[in-house]
Design a protein around this motif. Structure first.
Motif, PDB file in Angstrom:
ATOM      1  N   LYS A 129       0.895  -1.097  -0.013  1.00 34.26           N
ATOM      2  CA  LYS A 129       0.040  -0.121  -0.074  1.00 34.26           C
ATOM      3  C   LYS A 129       0.925   1.232  -0.122  1.00 34.26           C
ATOM      4  O   LYS A 129       0.614   2.264  -0.776  1.00 34.26           O
ATOM      5  CB  LYS A 129      -0.903   0.151   1.241  1.00 34.26           C
ATOM      6  N   TYR A 130       1.849   1.216   0.872  1.00 37.75           N
ATOM      7  CA  TYR A 130       2.849   2.434   0.800  1.00 37.75           C
ATOM      8  C   TYR A 130       3.376   2.516  -0.451  1.00 37.75           C
ATOM      9  O   TYR A 130       3.530   3.773  -1.098  1.00 37.75           O
ATOM     10  CB  TYR A 130       3.946   2.174   1.954  1.00 37.75           C
ATOM     11  N   LEU A 131       3.930   1.562  -1.173  1.00 39.81           N
ATOM     12  CA  LEU A 131       4.600   1.701  -2.332  1.00 39.81           C
ATOM     13  C   LEU A 131       3.596   2.231  -3.447  1.00 39.81           C
ATOM     14  O   LEU A 131       3.993   2.906  -4.433  1.00 39.81           O
ATOM     15  CB  LEU A 131       5.381   0.235  -2.925  1.00 39.81           C
ATOM     16  N   GLU A 132       2.216   1.671  -3.152  1.00 37.89           N
ATOM     17  CA  GLU A 132       1.378   2.290  -4.478  1.00 37.89           C
ATOM     18  C   GLU A 132       1.211   3.793  -4.111  1.00 37.89           C
ATOM     19  O   GLU A 132       1.056   4.418  -5.275  1.00 37.89           O
ATOM     20  CB  GLU A 132       0.170   1.047  -4.299  1.00 37.89           C
ATOM     21  N   THR A 133       0.967   3.861  -3.021  1.00 35.05           N
ATOM     22  CA  THR A 133       0.704   5.757  -2.788  1.00 35.05           C
ATOM     23  C   THR A 133       2.137   6.459  -3.242  1.00 35.05           C
ATOM     24  O   THR A 133       1.653   7.435  -3.790  1.00 35.05           O
ATOM     25  CB  THR A 133       0.585   5.673  -1.223  1.00 35.05           C
ATOM     26  N   LEU A 134       3.183   5.687  -2.855  1.00 36.08           N
ATOM     27  CA  LEU A 134       4.554   6.624  -3.480  1.00 36.08           C
ATOM     28  C   LEU A 134       4.355   6.417  -4.954  1.00 36.08           C
ATOM     29  O   LEU A 134       4.741   7.726  -5.490  1.00 36.08           O
ATOM     30  CB  LEU A 134       5.673   5.920  -3.063  1.00 36.08           C
TER      31      LEU A 134
ATOM     32  N   GLN B 277       1.901  11.596 -10.089  1.00 30.03           N
ATOM     33  CA  GLN B 277       1.325  13.083 -10.349  1.00 30.03           C
ATOM     34  C   GLN B 277       2.455  14.170 -10.477  1.00 30.03           C
ATOM     35  O   GLN B 277       1.986  15.002 -10.934  1.00 30.03           O
ATOM     36  CB  GLN B 277       0.575  13.164  -8.823  1.00 30.03           C
ATOM     37  N   VAL B 278       3.616  13.936  -9.546  1.00 30.60           N
ATOM     38  CA  VAL B 278       4.523  15.018  -9.820  1.00 30.60           C
ATOM     39  C   VAL B 278       5.086  15.079 -11.263  1.00 30.60           C
ATOM     40  O   VAL B 278       5.230  16.001 -11.859  1.00 30.60           O
ATOM     41  CB  VAL B 278       5.521  14.811  -8.766  1.00 30.60           C
TER      42      VAL B 278
END
Length: 168
Positions: A145-150, A156-157
């Motif tokens: 989940k953390y890696l997907e959010t990252l 986005q950036v």
């Protein structure tokens, strides 16, 4: 108050909990849960799902679902996992649920659930392995989940042009 919607595959979720004053509960009902108790969803869409009461949920109130209090020859973690197994969920509980338009289990049906019960020492070992494996799975899911959010943040950036990438 822990209700059917708070129970999901052995765990209790805080989402949608209802607060109830202790003095509003009849003492004769004895609804206060103890660590090691197991809740079985009695009816509705989640019929047959299981929730294990851990230390953090001790003293909570069981809603309208069934509560199993294992005695000293049954490991609660072992029993929870056994009741969540396909042989019970898909073969036994499913056949009982499908007998009426509204899925439902009663206390007698749950009491009569066939249980393969090895000696308590073996149950403890099985429960320990299952708990350890489950913890590893939870950690891997959190990392994913953390890696997907990252990844989403980085995309986005990059897509907004805030960061430029040089092509060689």
């Amino acid at each position: 108050m822990i209700r059917a919607t708070n129970i999901h595959q052995g765990e209790i979720s805080e989402t949608g909990l209802i607060s109830v004053k202790r003095d509003a509960i009849p003492a004769s009902r004895n609804p206060f849960l103890k660590e090691g108790d197991i809740i079985v969803v009695r009816s509705g869409a989640y019929t047959g799902d299981i929730g294990l009461i851990t230390k953090e949920w001790e003293g909570a109130i069981a809603g309208y679902d069934l509560v199993i209090t294992p005695f000293n020859k049954i490991d609660s973690v072992f029993l929870t996992n056994y009741l969540l197994s396909n042989i019970i969920q898909k073969d036994y509980f499913a056949s009982l649920r499908e007998r009426s338009a509204q899925p439902h289990l009663n206390s007698l049906q749950v009491e009569e659930t066939p249980i393969a019960l090895p000696p308590i020492t073996e149950q403890n070992k099985i429960a320990k392995v299952l708990s350890s494996t489950y913890l590893e799975i939870k950690q891997e899911e959190a990392q994913k989940k953390y890696l997907e959010t990252l990844k989403k943040s980085l995309m986005q950036v990059l897509l907004t042009g805030k960061i430029r990438v040089k092509l060689h």
